[in-house]
Scaffold this motif. Sequence first.
Motif, PDB file in Angstrom:
ATOM      1  N   ARG A 151       1.604  17.076   8.418  1.00 55.31           N
ATOM      2  CA  ARG A 151       2.514  18.184   8.703  1.00 55.31           C
ATOM      3  C   ARG A 151       3.718  18.176   7.758  1.00 55.31           C
ATOM      4  O   ARG A 151       4.110  19.227   7.230  1.00 55.31           O
ATOM      5  CB  ARG A 151       2.987  18.082  10.160  1.00 55.31           C
ATOM      6  N   ASN A 152       4.318  17.028   7.539  1.00 61.71           N
ATOM      7  CA  ASN A 152       5.560  16.961   6.771  1.00 61.71           C
ATOM      8  C   ASN A 152       5.361  16.921   5.262  1.00 61.71           C
ATOM      9  O   ASN A 152       6.190  17.433   4.507  1.00 61.71           O
ATOM     10  CB  ASN A 152       6.375  15.739   7.191  1.00 61.71           C
ATOM     11  N   TYR A 153       4.252  16.306   4.806  1.00 63.70           N
ATOM     12  CA  TYR A 153       4.086  16.079   3.376  1.00 63.70           C
ATOM     13  C   TYR A 153       2.829  16.701   2.780  1.00 63.70           C
ATOM     14  O   TYR A 153       2.603  16.602   1.578  1.00 63.70           O
ATOM     15  CB  TYR A 153       4.089  14.572   3.092  1.00 63.70           C
ATOM     16  N   GLY A 154       1.995  17.307   3.616  1.00 64.19           N
ATOM     17  CA  GLY A 154       0.799  17.945   3.099  1.00 64.19           C
ATOM     18  C   GLY A 154      -0.308  16.991   2.714  1.00 64.19           C
ATOM     19  O   GLY A 154      -1.256  17.383   2.006  1.00 64.19           O
ATOM     20  N   TRP A 155      -0.224  15.730   3.155  1.00 57.77           N
ATOM     21  CA  TRP A 155      -1.290  14.778   2.850  1.00 57.77           C
ATOM     22  C   TRP A 155      -2.535  15.139   3.650  1.00 57.77           C
ATOM     23  O   TRP A 155      -2.465  15.550   4.805  1.00 57.77           O
ATOM     24  CB  TRP A 155      -0.856  13.352   3.188  1.00 57.77           C
ATOM     25  N   LYS A 156      -3.686  14.960   3.027  1.00 54.78           N
ATOM     26  CA  LYS A 156      -4.948  15.258   3.702  1.00 54.78           C
ATOM     27  C   LYS A 156      -5.356  14.072   4.560  1.00 54.78           C
ATOM     28  O   LYS A 156      -5.427  12.943   4.080  1.00 54.78           O
ATOM     29  CB  LYS A 156      -6.040  15.559   2.674  1.00 54.78           C
ATOM     30  N   ILE A 157      -5.623  14.323   5.840  1.00 54.11           N
ATOM     31  CA  ILE A 157      -6.026  13.255   6.751  1.00 54.11           C
ATOM     32  C   ILE A 157      -7.470  13.485   7.183  1.00 54.11           C
ATOM     33  O   ILE A 157      -8.011  14.575   6.989  1.00 54.11           O
ATOM     34  CB  ILE A 157      -5.086  13.177   7.975  1.00 54.11           C
ATOM     35  N   PRO A 158      -8.131  12.487   7.753  1.00 53.69           N
ATOM     36  CA  PRO A 158      -9.542  12.649   8.136  1.00 53.69           C
ATOM     37  C   PRO A 158      -9.764  13.820   9.077  1.00 53.69           C
ATOM     38  O   PRO A 158      -8.960  14.079   9.970  1.00 53.69           O
ATOM     39  CB  PRO A 158      -9.873  11.316   8.828  1.00 53.69           C
ATOM     40  N   GLU A 159     -10.862  14.532   8.880  1.00 55.29           N
ATOM     41  CA  GLU A 159     -11.231  15.627   9.780  1.00 55.29           C
ATOM     42  C   GLU A 159     -11.958  15.030  10.976  1.00 55.29           C
ATOM     43  O   GLU A 159     -13.179  15.031  11.065  1.00 55.29           O
ATOM     44  CB  GLU A 159     -12.098  16.636   9.038  1.00 55.29           C
ATOM     45  N   ASP A 160     -11.160  14.528  11.884  1.00 56.29           N
ATOM     46  CA  ASP A 160     -11.676  13.808  13.046  1.00 56.29           C
ATOM     47  C   ASP A 160     -11.142  14.478  14.306  1.00 56.29           C
ATOM     48  O   ASP A 160      -9.926  14.548  14.515  1.00 56.29           O
ATOM     49  CB  ASP A 160     -11.219  12.347  12.968  1.00 56.29           C
ATOM     50  N   ALA A 161     -12.032  14.971  15.146  1.00 55.45           N
ATOM     51  CA  ALA A 161     -11.610  15.675  16.354  1.00 55.45           C
ATOM     52  C   ALA A 161     -10.771  14.794  17.265  1.00 55.45           C
ATOM     53  O   ALA A 161      -9.868  15.279  17.965  1.00 55.45           O
ATOM     54  CB  ALA A 161     -12.829  16.201  17.105  1.00 55.45           C
TER      55      ALA A 161
ATOM     56  N   GLY B 107       4.396   7.992 -15.684  1.00 49.12           N
ATOM     57  CA  GLY B 107       3.880   9.174 -16.363  1.00 49.12           C
ATOM     58  C   GLY B 107       2.680   9.832 -15.738  1.00 49.12           C
ATOM     59  O   GLY B 107       2.146  10.814 -16.276  1.00 49.12           O
ATOM     60  N   TYR B 108       2.236   9.343 -14.576  1.00 51.29           N
ATOM     61  CA  TYR B 108       1.090   9.946 -13.892  1.00 51.29           C
ATOM     62  C   TYR B 108       1.562  11.041 -12.937  1.00 51.29           C
ATOM     63  O   TYR B 108       2.617  10.926 -12.325  1.00 51.29           O
ATOM     64  CB  TYR B 108       0.312   8.887 -13.116  1.00 51.29           C
ATOM     65  N   GLN B 109       0.778  12.097 -12.812  1.00 45.68           N
ATOM     66  CA  GLN B 109       1.097  13.190 -11.898  1.00 45.68           C
ATOM     67  C   GLN B 109       0.314  12.985 -10.605  1.00 45.68           C
ATOM     68  O   GLN B 109      -0.925  13.017 -10.605  1.00 45.68           O
ATOM     69  CB  GLN B 109       0.696  14.527 -12.518  1.00 45.68           C
ATOM     70  N   VAL B 110       1.036  12.743  -9.505  1.00 44.63           N
ATOM     71  CA  VAL B 110       0.402  12.547  -8.205  1.00 44.63           C
ATOM     72  C   VAL B 110       0.708  13.780  -7.351  1.00 44.63           C
ATOM     73  O   VAL B 110       1.765  13.881  -6.748  1.00 44.63           O
ATOM     74  CB  VAL B 110       0.895  11.263  -7.514  1.00 44.63           C
ATOM     75  N   LYS B 111      -0.240  14.695  -7.317  1.00 47.80           N
ATOM     76  CA  LYS B 111      -0.023  15.948  -6.612  1.00 47.80           C
ATOM     77  C   LYS B 111      -0.648  15.974  -5.223  1.00 47.80           C
ATOM     78  O   LYS B 111      -0.252  16.764  -4.370  1.00 47.80           O
ATOM     79  CB  LYS B 111      -0.581  17.113  -7.438  1.00 47.80           C
ATOM     80  N   LYS B 112      -1.644  15.110  -5.001  1.00 50.92           N
ATOM     81  CA  LYS B 112      -2.351  15.110  -3.725  1.00 50.92           C
ATOM     82  C   LYS B 112      -2.499  13.692  -3.194  1.00 50.92           C
ATOM     83  O   LYS B 112      -2.607  12.740  -3.966  1.00 50.92           O
ATOM     84  CB  LYS B 112      -3.740  15.743  -3.880  1.00 50.92           C
ATOM     85  N   VAL B 113      -2.505  13.575  -1.890  1.00 50.57           N
ATOM     86  CA  VAL B 113      -2.776  12.301  -1.219  1.00 50.57           C
ATOM     87  C   VAL B 113      -3.893  12.538  -0.216  1.00 50.57           C
ATOM     88  O   VAL B 113      -3.820  13.467   0.591  1.00 50.57           O
ATOM     89  CB  VAL B 113      -1.525  11.756  -0.504  1.00 50.57           C
ATOM     90  N   ASN B 114      -4.912  11.706  -0.285  1.00 45.80           N
ATOM     91  CA  ASN B 114      -6.068  11.844   0.587  1.00 45.80           C
ATOM     92  C   ASN B 114      -6.258  10.551   1.375  1.00 45.80           C
ATOM     93  O   ASN B 114      -6.435   9.478   0.785  1.00 45.80           O
ATOM     94  CB  ASN B 114      -7.312  12.137  -0.254  1.00 45.80           C
ATOM     95  N   ILE B 115      -6.180  10.630   2.692  1.00 45.27           N
ATOM     96  CA  ILE B 115      -6.325   9.460   3.563  1.00 45.27           C
ATOM     97  C   ILE B 115      -7.687   9.507   4.234  1.00 45.27           C
ATOM     98  O   ILE B 115      -8.080  10.527   4.802  1.00 45.27           O
ATOM     99  CB  ILE B 115      -5.209   9.437   4.633  1.00 45.27           C
ATOM    100  N   LYS B 116      -8.402   8.384   4.175  1.00 50.41           N
ATOM    101  CA  LYS B 116      -9.722   8.284   4.786  1.00 50.41           C
ATOM    102  C   LYS B 116      -9.821   7.029   5.642  1.00 50.41           C
ATOM    103  O   LYS B 116      -9.004   6.112   5.520  1.00 50.41           O
ATOM    104  CB  LYS B 116     -10.815   8.232   3.707  1.00 50.41           C
ATOM    105  N   PHE B 117     -10.831   6.979   6.505  1.00 48.68           N
ATOM    106  CA  PHE B 117     -11.196   5.761   7.217  1.00 48.68           C
ATOM    107  C   PHE B 117     -12.440   5.161   6.575  1.00 48.68           C
ATOM    108  O   PHE B 117     -13.279   5.903   6.030  1.00 48.68           O
ATOM    109  CB  PHE B 117     -11.499   6.053   8.694  1.00 48.68           C
ATOM    110  N   CYS B 118     -12.573   3.850   6.643  1.00 49.85           N
ATOM    111  CA  CYS B 118     -13.807   3.228   6.182  1.00 49.85           C
ATOM    112  C   CYS B 118     -14.958   3.689   7.087  1.00 49.85           C
ATOM    113  O   CYS B 118     -14.741   4.082   8.245  1.00 49.85           O
ATOM    114  CB  CYS B 118     -13.686   1.708   6.169  1.00 49.85           C
ATOM    115  N   ASP B 119     -16.169   3.652   6.564  1.00 52.15           N
ATOM    116  CA  ASP B 119     -17.317   4.230   7.267  1.00 52.15           C
ATOM    117  C   ASP B 119     -17.567   3.614   8.642  1.00 52.15           C
ATOM    118  O   ASP B 119     -18.094   4.277   9.540  1.00 52.15           O
ATOM    119  CB  ASP B 119     -18.573   4.072   6.412  1.00 52.15           C
ATOM    120  N   SER B 120     -17.178   2.356   8.814  1.00 50.24           N
ATOM    121  CA  SER B 120     -17.496   1.667  10.063  1.00 50.24           C
ATOM    122  C   SER B 120     -16.510   1.956  11.194  1.00 50.24           C
ATOM    123  O   SER B 120     -16.748   1.568  12.335  1.00 50.24           O
ATOM    124  CB  SER B 120     -17.538   0.150   9.830  1.00 50.24           C
TER     125      SER B 120
END
Length: 302
Positions: A96-106, A62-75
């Motif tokens: 690209r395929n699923y619209g998941w947010k990935i780290p803003e890492d150059a 019953g939960y709505q999962v509309k966004k996925v956010n992927i991060k790296f640990c600080d270290s």
Amino acid sequence: MDKKEIKEIIGSNLPSGIGFSFSDDTLEIVLNSKSVFGNMQDDSSAFEGWILCIKSELENKGYQVKKVNIKFCDSFQMGDSPKEKQFCYRLFKCSRNYGWKIPEDAMIMANVSSLDGAVLTCPKNDAVSIEVAQNAEARLERIYIEAQKKKGKVINQQLPIGLFKDKVADVNRLTLTSFLDMWEIEEETMKIYELKAKGNNKVGIISELLYYVNMMSDILNGRFCFEPNSKDYRGVETLKESIGKIKYLKGVFLTDTLHPLIFENKKKLADAMAFVSGTVNVSFTFEKNTDDISDYSDYMGR
């Protein structure tokens, strides 16, 4: 909700190497170096599979999962080794395929861009026979191929997928070389199979097949090219001739058993994983493949 609460809601253990949390409509995961450098079929590295499974099961509850956010640990800081380039490719394809947010890492985008125009290695020999296959899954591949041959199908196996800059040589390596289990072409459709035996029911089967499907879609769309002057081992010349002609790419989960989070959500997962890449329509399906030659001990420590 934190990782412990997610675990209780979905009724499954979660990998220790990945952080999970859910708030409002966003599922967030935190990756570390173990996730980046591990084998993509291992729990700590199979982030795509875990995201898709958790998302499906939360929605069932019953939960709505509309966004996925992927991060790296600080270290963690991303480098440019072949393993890291491969991991960045996986991240980029999720975005690209699923619209998941990935780290803003150059470095992520630099690694992905470095793969443009890469050269693929070609097989240097035919696959070994069933008599000398090294493990149960290799034997199962050959059993399956022989059974399909009797039905008039031509299925090839163990296609190396590794990227190099300009020319295939160790000094030019861009990504590690993995091997696509099996594949076949029928007119405008290509199927690629990820085979697992009954004791190997990790969530990582999703990450593996996603990786091979993404790589193959880029091959079919002309982003990568095979090295020239190769011999026709394992059907690679047939594949080369089909580039530009394939419109449908199907990823097939070929298994005896599946992780419960996958088994209970097969249709939902297949629908969620489908995407369009350039001129290629990508879809997924699950097929049962009975394994009566192995047991769980064959896969301990793999």
